[in-house]
Design a protein around this motif. Structure first.
Motif, PDB file in Angstrom:
ATOM      1  N   ASP A 176       0.815  -1.208   0.000  1.00  0.00           N
ATOM      2  CA  ASP A 176       0.000   0.000   0.000  1.00  0.00           C
ATOM      3  C   ASP A 176       0.855   1.267   0.000  1.00  0.00           C
ATOM      4  OD1 ASP A 176      -2.418  -1.328  -0.044  1.00  0.00           O
ATOM      5  OD2 ASP A 176      -2.482  -1.523   2.145  1.00  0.00           O
ATOM      6  N   ASP A 177       2.176   1.106   0.083  1.00  0.00           N
ATOM      7  CA  ASP A 177       3.080   2.257   0.093  1.00  0.00           C
ATOM      8  C   ASP A 177       3.467   2.709  -1.310  1.00  0.00           C
ATOM      9  OD1 ASP A 177       3.079   2.299   2.812  1.00  0.00           O
ATOM     10  OD2 ASP A 177       4.983   1.254   3.052  1.00  0.00           O
ATOM     11  N   PHE A 178       2.834   2.113  -2.346  1.00  0.00           N
ATOM     12  CA  PHE A 178       3.226   2.405  -3.717  1.00  0.00           C
ATOM     13  C   PHE A 178       2.057   2.900  -4.573  1.00  0.00           C
ATOM     14  CE2 PHE A 178       6.497  -0.297  -2.149  1.00  0.00           C
ATOM     15  CZ  PHE A 178       7.660   0.103  -2.794  1.00  0.00           C
ATOM     16  N   ASN A 179       2.395   3.731  -5.555  1.00  0.00           N
ATOM     17  CA  ASN A 179       1.471   4.138  -6.607  1.00  0.00           C
ATOM     18  C   ASN A 179       1.824   3.331  -7.855  1.00  0.00           C
ATOM     19  OD1 ASN A 179       0.077   6.240  -5.159  1.00  0.00           O
ATOM     20  ND2 ASN A 179       1.913   7.488  -5.378  1.00  0.00           N
ATOM     21  N   TYR A 180       0.813   2.874  -8.586  1.00  0.00           N
ATOM     22  CA  TYR A 180       1.010   2.002  -9.735  1.00  0.00           C
ATOM     23  C   TYR A 180       0.611   2.713 -11.030  1.00  0.00           C
ATOM     24  CZ  TYR A 180       0.909  -1.379  -5.927  1.00  0.00           C
ATOM     25  OH  TYR A 180       1.149  -2.042  -4.765  1.00  0.00           O
ATOM     26  N   LYS A 223       5.927   3.192  -7.721  1.00  0.00           N
ATOM     27  CA  LYS A 223       6.731   4.226  -7.072  1.00  0.00           C
ATOM     28  C   LYS A 223       6.298   4.399  -5.623  1.00  0.00           C
ATOM     29  CE  LYS A 223       8.211   7.019 -11.026  1.00  0.00           C
ATOM     30  NZ  LYS A 223       8.287   8.396 -11.586  1.00  0.00           N
ATOM     31  N   GLN A 224       7.267   4.399  -4.755  1.00  0.00           N
ATOM     32  CA  GLN A 224       6.981   4.521  -3.331  1.00  0.00           C
ATOM     33  C   GLN A 224       6.402   5.896  -3.010  1.00  0.00           C
ATOM     34  OE1 GLN A 224      10.207   4.832  -0.337  1.00  0.00           O
ATOM     35  NE2 GLN A 224       9.447   2.876   0.430  1.00  0.00           N
ATOM     36  N   LYS A 225       5.382   5.921  -2.168  1.00  0.00           N
ATOM     37  CA  LYS A 225       4.775   7.178  -1.759  1.00  0.00           C
ATOM     38  C   LYS A 225       5.719   7.951  -0.839  1.00  0.00           C
ATOM     39  CE  LYS A 225       0.108   5.232  -2.095  1.00  0.00           C
ATOM     40  NZ  LYS A 225      -1.117   4.852  -1.367  1.00  0.00           N
ATOM     41  N   LYS A 226       5.544   9.249  -0.757  1.00  0.00           N
ATOM     42  CA  LYS A 226       6.475  10.120  -0.048  1.00  0.00           C
ATOM     43  C   LYS A 226       6.692   9.750   1.415  1.00  0.00           C
ATOM     44  CE  LYS A 226       5.868  14.187  -2.979  1.00  0.00           C
ATOM     45  NZ  LYS A 226       5.467  15.628  -3.024  1.00  0.00           N
ATOM     46  N   LYS A 227       5.651   9.357   2.127  1.00  0.00           N
ATOM     47  CA  LYS A 227       5.773   9.097   3.559  1.00  0.00           C
ATOM     48  C   LYS A 227       6.093   7.634   3.880  1.00  0.00           C
ATOM     49  CE  LYS A 227       2.725  12.888   4.966  1.00  0.00           C
ATOM     50  NZ  LYS A 227       1.516  13.265   5.752  1.00  0.00           N
ATOM     51  N   ALA A 228       6.244   6.819   2.858  1.00  0.00           N
ATOM     52  CA  ALA A 228       6.549   5.406   3.086  1.00  0.00           C
ATOM     53  C   ALA A 228       8.003   5.251   3.534  1.00  0.00           C
ATOM     54  CB  ALA A 228       6.302   4.609   1.814  1.00  0.00           C
ATOM     55  N   LYS A 229       8.276   4.198   4.312  1.00  0.00           N
ATOM     56  CA  LYS A 229       9.606   4.016   4.888  1.00  0.00           C
ATOM     57  C   LYS A 229      10.301   2.731   4.433  1.00  0.00           C
ATOM     58  CE  LYS A 229       8.367   6.547   9.094  1.00  0.00           C
ATOM     59  NZ  LYS A 229       8.281   6.494  10.589  1.00  0.00           N
ATOM     60  N   GLY A 230       9.726   2.009   3.508  1.00  0.00           N
ATOM     61  CA  GLY A 230      10.315   0.741   3.066  1.00  0.00           C
ATOM     62  C   GLY A 230      11.626   0.914   2.322  1.00  0.00           C
ATOM     63  N   THR A 231      12.395  -0.175   2.235  1.00  0.00           N
ATOM     64  CA  THR A 231      13.683  -0.158   1.547  1.00  0.00           C
ATOM     65  C   THR A 231      13.524  -0.048   0.042  1.00  0.00           C
ATOM     66  OG1 THR A 231      14.556  -1.600   3.288  1.00  0.00           O
ATOM     67  CG2 THR A 231      15.873  -1.384   1.309  1.00  0.00           C
ATOM     68  N   ILE A 232      12.490  -0.688  -0.508  1.00  0.00           N
ATOM     69  CA  ILE A 232      12.258  -0.660  -1.946  1.00  0.00           C
ATOM     70  C   ILE A 232      11.623   0.675  -2.334  1.00  0.00           C
ATOM     71  CG2 ILE A 232      11.160  -1.805  -3.905  1.00  0.00           C
ATOM     72  CD1 ILE A 232      13.261  -3.485  -2.470  1.00  0.00           C
TER      73      ILE A 232
END
Length: 225
Positions: free
Chosen positions: A138-142, A156-165
């Motif tokens: 859920d931390d990504f936009n598709y 693409k990872q959303k701005k506030k997401a903290k994942g490594t990918i």
């Protein structure tokens, strides 16, 4: 700035990535299509999800699939090999190791050391590094866009997401959505996986059975169950 090739941590990380990256990326695809959607999506995002779903079925469907891959981690570490999937079973081979997972046990035969490690197929011991790269879908936009070789699917990872990918790019063919190339951005660098000789279906279960007779004389067995 690229990480120093002499950095012990980077070399350890890259070695682990070479061994597990292709499994990790395809696992990401599997999880992506299985994730329920709670947020509103644009038509483009919905199309991207539908294509991911089709690509997933070609690789992870009950018919099984086989492919060759070539991994390049920012030009510093490279490897190539083949991998076969069918349900929970996997067959994997590169220049260092041959591996068989029959759904119950995993056998990993290291050519240089001439030893075979045996694991429970469900154990996390054999791929302890891959667990470090999990992330929330859920931390990504598709999105999906046309490409000269087919279709480019982008996460693409959303701005506030903290994942490594940080980003995933998957190039697939038009129509059949056969995977051609995968790129993932881990922290600050990119890894590229080129896919060839892709075949979906007609995978015999014997492919996943460890041929013990071929690893008898001169081979040491290490049971890590």
């Amino acid at each position: 700035m690229l990480p120093c090739v002499k950095c012990r941590h980077f070399r350890t990380f890259a070695a682990a990535m070479k061994k597990y990256l292709i499994l990790f990326v395809f696992s990401c695809l599997a999880a992506i299509v299985a994730t329920a959607q709670v947020q509103e999506e644009t038509p483009n995002a919905k199309q991207a999800r539908r294509i991911f779903n089709t690509a997933y079925e070609r690789v992870f469907g009950p018919q099984g699939a086989k492919l060759s891959y070539d991994v390049n981690i920012i030009g510093l570490y490279k490897t190539r090999g083949t991998i076969t999937f069918k349900g929970k079973k996997k067959r994997f081979s590169d220049e260092r190791v041959d591996s068989w997972n029959d759904g119950t046990l995993t056998y990993m035969a290291y050519r240089k050391k001439k030893h075979v490690e045996i694991y429970d197929a469900k154990s996390g011991k054999k791929d302890k590094y891959s667990g470090k790269f999990k992330f929330s879908l859920d931390d990504f936009n598709y999105s999906v866009a046309t490409h000269q070789e087919g279709l480019m699917l982008t996460l693409k990872q959303k701005k506030k997401a903290k994942g490594t990918i940080k980003e995933v790019q998957a190039l697939v063919t038009q129509g059949s959505y056969t995977p051609i190339r995968l790129r993932i951005k881990v922290a600050f660098f990119w890894t590229t996986i080129k896919i060839s000789d892709f075949h979906s279906g007609d995978i015999d279960d014997s492919v996943f059975v460890f041929p013990k007779s071929e690893y008898a004389s001169g081979w040491k067995y290490i049971d890590k169950r």
